[in-house]
Design a protein around this motif. Structure first.
Motif, PDB file in Angstrom:
ATOM      1  N   ALA A   1       6.577  -2.670  -5.422  1.00 14.16           N
ATOM      2  CA  ALA A   1       6.246  -4.066  -5.704  1.00 14.16           C
ATOM      3  C   ALA A   1       7.108  -4.968  -4.840  1.00 14.16           C
ATOM      4  O   ALA A   1       8.329  -4.770  -4.756  1.00 14.16           O
ATOM      5  N   GLU A   2       6.462  -5.937  -4.208  1.00 13.64           N
ATOM      6  CA  GLU A   2       7.185  -6.958  -3.444  1.00 13.64           C
ATOM      7  C   GLU A   2       7.645  -8.016  -4.430  1.00 13.64           C
ATOM      8  O   GLU A   2       6.829  -8.744  -4.990  1.00 13.64           O
ATOM      9  N   GLY A   3       8.963  -8.081  -4.660  1.00 14.53           N
ATOM     10  CA  GLY A   3       9.459  -8.988  -5.677  1.00 14.53           C
ATOM     11  C   GLY A   3       8.822  -8.635  -7.004  1.00 14.53           C
ATOM     12  O   GLY A   3       8.706  -7.467  -7.355  1.00 14.53           O
ATOM     13  N   LYS A   4       8.374  -9.632  -7.739  1.00 20.50           N
ATOM     14  CA  LYS A   4       7.786  -9.376  -9.051  1.00 20.50           C
ATOM     15  C   LYS A   4       6.276  -9.505  -9.042  1.00 20.50           C
ATOM     16  O   LYS A   4       5.631  -9.233 -10.045  1.00 20.50           O
ATOM     17  N   PHE A   5       5.729  -9.950  -7.943  1.00 17.62           N
ATOM     18  CA  PHE A   5       4.350 -10.398  -8.017  1.00 17.62           C
ATOM     19  C   PHE A   5       3.320  -9.410  -7.489  1.00 17.62           C
ATOM     20  O   PHE A   5       2.239  -9.299  -8.033  1.00 17.62           O
ATOM     21  N   TYR A   6       3.640  -8.698  -6.437  1.00 18.35           N
ATOM     22  CA  TYR A   6       2.611  -7.940  -5.745  1.00 18.35           C
ATOM     23  C   TYR A   6       2.903  -6.450  -5.772  1.00 18.35           C
ATOM     24  O   TYR A   6       3.882  -5.994  -5.199  1.00 18.35           O
ATOM     25  N   PHE A   7       2.018  -5.725  -6.442  1.00 15.95           N
ATOM     26  CA  PHE A   7       2.126  -4.292  -6.569  1.00 15.95           C
ATOM     27  C   PHE A   7       1.167  -3.602  -5.618  1.00 15.95           C
ATOM     28  O   PHE A   7       0.082  -4.107  -5.339  1.00 15.95           O
ATOM     29  N   GLY A   8       1.572  -2.423  -5.145  1.00 13.57           N
ATOM     30  CA  GLY A   8       0.676  -1.622  -4.343  1.00 13.57           C
ATOM     31  C   GLY A   8      -0.323  -0.885  -5.210  1.00 13.57           C
ATOM     32  O   GLY A   8      -0.354  -1.040  -6.440  1.00 13.57           O
ATOM     33  N   SER A   9      -1.117  -0.062  -4.570  1.00 17.86           N
ATOM     34  CA  SER A   9      -2.178   0.669  -5.272  1.00 17.86           C
ATOM     35  C   SER A   9      -1.694   1.973  -5.879  1.00 17.86           C
ATOM     36  O   SER A   9      -2.399   2.597  -6.649  1.00 17.86           O
ATOM     37  N   GLY A  10      -0.475   2.392  -5.540  1.00 17.19           N
ATOM     38  CA  GLY A  10       0.143   3.516  -6.217  1.00 17.19           C
ATOM     39  C   GLY A  10      -0.069   4.872  -5.583  1.00 17.19           C
ATOM     40  O   GLY A  10      -1.055   5.113  -4.874  1.00 17.19           O
ATOM     41  N   THR A  11       0.880   5.758  -5.827  1.00 14.65           N
ATOM     42  CA  THR A  11       0.767   7.175  -5.487  1.00 14.65           C
ATOM     43  C   THR A  11       0.762   7.950  -6.781  1.00 14.65           C
ATOM     44  O   THR A  11       1.663   7.790  -7.613  1.00 14.65           O
ATOM     45  N   LYS A  12      -0.249   8.785  -6.940  1.00 11.79           N
ATOM     46  CA  LYS A  12      -0.355   9.615  -8.133  1.00 11.79           C
ATOM     47  C   LYS A  12       0.321  10.950  -7.839  1.00 11.79           C
ATOM     48  O   LYS A  12      -0.162  11.728  -7.007  1.00 11.79           O
ATOM     49  N   LEU A  13       1.437  11.203  -8.504  1.00 13.38           N
ATOM     50  CA  LEU A  13       2.210  12.424  -8.289  1.00 13.38           C
ATOM     51  C   LEU A  13       1.938  13.421  -9.405  1.00 13.38           C
ATOM     52  O   LEU A  13       2.036  13.082 -10.594  1.00 13.38           O
ATOM     53  N   ASN A  14       1.620  14.651  -9.020  1.00 12.58           N
ATOM     54  CA  ASN A  14       1.438  15.730  -9.976  1.00 12.58           C
ATOM     55  C   ASN A  14       2.453  16.826  -9.654  1.00 12.58           C
ATOM     56  O   ASN A  14       2.431  17.383  -8.555  1.00 12.58           O
ATOM     57  N   VAL A  15       3.340  17.110 -10.584  1.00 13.89           N
ATOM     58  CA  VAL A  15       4.335  18.153 -10.398  1.00 13.89           C
ATOM     59  C   VAL A  15       3.944  19.342 -11.270  1.00 13.89           C
ATOM     60  O   VAL A  15       3.933  19.251 -12.509  1.00 13.89           O
ATOM     61  N   LYS A  16       3.626  20.437 -10.614  1.00 13.27           N
ATOM     62  CA  LYS A  16       3.147  21.625 -11.329  1.00 13.27           C
ATOM     63  C   LYS A  16       4.312  22.497 -11.770  1.00 13.27           C
ATOM     64  O   LYS A  16       5.201  22.783 -10.968  1.00 13.27           O
ATOM     65  N   PRO A  17       4.307  22.913 -13.034  1.00 18.54           N
ATOM     66  CA  PRO A  17       5.428  23.740 -13.519  1.00 18.54           C
ATOM     67  C   PRO A  17       5.388  25.139 -12.930  1.00 18.54           C
ATOM     68  O   PRO A  17       4.379  25.598 -12.419  1.00 18.54           O
TER      69      PRO A  17
ATOM     70  N   GLU B   1       0.858  -1.182   0.000  1.00 13.82           N
ATOM     71  CA  GLU B   1       0.000   0.000   0.000  1.00 13.82           C
ATOM     72  C   GLU B   1       0.889   1.225   0.000  1.00 13.82           C
ATOM     73  O   GLU B   1       1.787   1.345   0.833  1.00 13.82           O
ATOM     74  N   GLU B   2       0.627   2.142  -0.930  1.00 19.04           N
ATOM     75  CA  GLU B   2       1.382   3.384  -0.972  1.00 19.04           C
ATOM     76  C   GLU B   2       0.643   4.488  -0.240  1.00 19.04           C
ATOM     77  O   GLU B   2      -0.590   4.500  -0.158  1.00 19.04           O
ATOM     78  N   ASP B   3       1.425   5.412   0.221  1.00 21.88           N
ATOM     79  CA  ASP B   3       0.877   6.556   0.950  1.00 21.88           C
ATOM     80  C   ASP B   3       1.743   7.768   0.615  1.00 21.88           C
ATOM     81  O   ASP B   3       2.974   7.658   0.659  1.00 21.88           O
ATOM     82  N   PRO B   4       1.194   8.912   0.227  1.00 23.61           N
ATOM     83  CA  PRO B   4      -0.243   9.155   0.072  1.00 23.61           C
ATOM     84  C   PRO B   4      -0.781   8.570  -1.231  1.00 23.61           C
ATOM     85  O   PRO B   4      -0.011   8.144  -2.079  1.00 23.61           O
ATOM     86  N   GLN B   5      -2.078   8.572  -1.416  1.00 24.60           N
ATOM     87  CA  GLN B   5      -2.666   8.110  -2.672  1.00 24.60           C
ATOM     88  C   GLN B   5      -2.412   9.119  -3.781  1.00 24.60           C
ATOM     89  O   GLN B   5      -2.284   8.746  -4.944  1.00 24.60           O
ATOM     90  N   ALA B   6      -2.369  10.409  -3.407  1.00 24.60           N
ATOM     91  CA  ALA B   6      -2.113  11.459  -4.390  1.00 24.60           C
ATOM     92  C   ALA B   6      -1.259  12.536  -3.741  1.00 24.60           C
ATOM     93  O   ALA B   6      -1.365  12.797  -2.544  1.00 24.60           O
ATOM     94  N   LEU B   7      -0.413  13.155  -4.566  1.00 23.21           N
ATOM     95  CA  LEU B   7       0.519  14.169  -4.083  1.00 23.21           C
ATOM     96  C   LEU B   7       0.702  15.209  -5.163  1.00 23.21           C
ATOM     97  O   LEU B   7       0.982  14.869  -6.324  1.00 23.21           O
ATOM     98  N   SER B   8       0.541  16.481  -4.795  1.00 23.67           N
ATOM     99  CA  SER B   8       0.686  17.569  -5.747  1.00 23.67           C
ATOM    100  C   SER B   8       1.722  18.544  -5.214  1.00 23.67           C
ATOM    101  O   SER B   8       1.589  19.038  -4.089  1.00 23.67           O
ATOM    102  N   ILE B   9       2.782  18.791  -5.991  1.00 21.84           N
ATOM    103  CA  ILE B   9       3.863  19.667  -5.545  1.00 21.84           C
ATOM    104  C   ILE B   9       4.272  20.596  -6.672  1.00 21.84           C
ATOM    105  O   ILE B   9       3.897  20.391  -7.843  1.00 21.84           O
ATOM    106  N   GLN B  10       5.080  21.599  -6.345  1.00 21.75           N
ATOM    107  CA  GLN B  10       5.630  22.508  -7.337  1.00 21.75           C
ATOM    108  C   GLN B  10       6.952  21.958  -7.861  1.00 21.75           C
ATOM    109  O   GLN B  10       7.683  21.251  -7.147  1.00 21.75           O
ATOM    110  N   GLU B  11       7.227  22.276  -9.092  1.00 17.66           N
ATOM    111  CA  GLU B  11       8.505  21.890  -9.693  1.00 17.66           C
ATOM    112  C   GLU B  11       9.646  22.385  -8.802  1.00 17.66           C
ATOM    113  O   GLU B  11       9.610  23.505  -8.276  1.00 17.66           O
ATOM    114  N   GLY B  12      10.654  21.535  -8.623  1.00 14.13           N
ATOM    115  CA  GLY B  12      11.789  21.905  -7.788  1.00 14.13           C
ATOM    116  C   GLY B  12      11.698  21.378  -6.374  1.00 14.13           C
ATOM    117  O   GLY B  12      12.723  21.250  -5.686  1.00 14.13           O
ATOM    118  N   GLU B  13      10.477  21.093  -5.920  1.00 16.43           N
ATOM    119  CA  GLU B  13      10.306  20.532  -4.582  1.00 16.43           C
ATOM    120  C   GLU B  13      10.633  19.036  -4.585  1.00 16.43           C
ATOM    121  O   GLU B  13      10.720  18.404  -5.641  1.00 16.43           O
TER     122      GLU B  13
END
Lengths: 106, 112
Positions: free
Chosen positions: A90-106, A5-17
């Motif tokens: 991903a744990e080894g090759k088999f099990y992936f988490g649900s992901g973090t969606k990263l948005n980097v704003k220019p 499980e990834e945390d956070p589910q979504a992340l929005s930051i400014q370029e350079g951060e």
């Protein structure tokens, strides 16, 4: 079923951060991997850290692993708009988490 | 050196039909894995093939089956399609059983 499980589910930051994403997993691992996915396309392997390693660097990426807490973190330094993507552990090759969606704003 | 390729890129089927998805591994890779990724979710492991033998399977019913050929290319077959089978199907190859995965661009399957 997904293990990590990834945390956070979504992340929005400014370029350079810096962007930090965390991953918790459930099983004993030989290695943990991080992947990036742009807009529902194929995943790209970023970095692999073995269970006997605590930290690993690759360019602007830094990954840590704490096997006692069954957790890992991915740090992207000096982020760029091109880093906008979903990031999965991903744990080894088999099990992936649900992901973090990263948005980097220019 | 070519990367992992998948065909077709998009596919529309109706409930109850059967589908075959194809994957060509990256040159030199003898292990191939298949994943199902629903919208907004992480990839779910279906199964892995190593040297033409199934080498691990996730929580998917038997109507999901696969093959790996001597040239290490692979097929994923899904019988009796259900609406919930609509997803992005990803194939990944790797040079050995441990190590990073190299993913193809995926096949988007829509079941109506």
């Amino acid at each position: 079923s997904q293990q990590g499980e990834e945390d956070p589910q979504a992340l929005s930051i400014q370029e350079g951060e810096n962007a930090t994403m965390n991953c918790s997993y459930k099983t004993s691992i030989n290695n943990l991997q991080w992947y990036r996915q742009n807009s529902g396309r194929g995943l790209v392997h970023l970095i692999l850290i073995r269970s006997n390693e605590r930290e690993k660097h690759s360019g602007r990426l830094r990954v840590t692993l704490d096997t006692s807490k069954k957790s890992s973190s991915l740090l992207i330094t000096a982020s760029r708009a091109a880093d906008t993507a979903s990031y999965f552990c991903a744990e080894g090759k088999f099990y992936f988490g649900s992901g973090t969606k990263l948005n980097v704003k220019p | 050196e070519t990367g992992v390729t998948q065909s077709p890129t998009h596919l529309i089927k109706t409930r109850g039909q059967q589908v075959t998805l194809r994957c060509s591994s990256q040159s030199g890779h003898n292990t191939v894995s298949w994943y199902q990724q629903a919208l907004g979710q992480g990839p779910q492991f279906i199964f892995q093939y190593y040297r033409e033998e199934e080498n691990g399977r996730g929580n998917f019913p038997p109507r999901f089956s696969g093959l790996q050929f001597p040239n290490y290319s692979s097929e994923l077959n899904v019988n009796a399609l259900e609406l919930d089978d609509s997803a992005l199907y990803l194939c990944a190859s790797s040079p050995r059983q441990e190590g990073g995965l190299f993913f193809g661009p995926g096949t988007r399957l829509t079941v109506l």
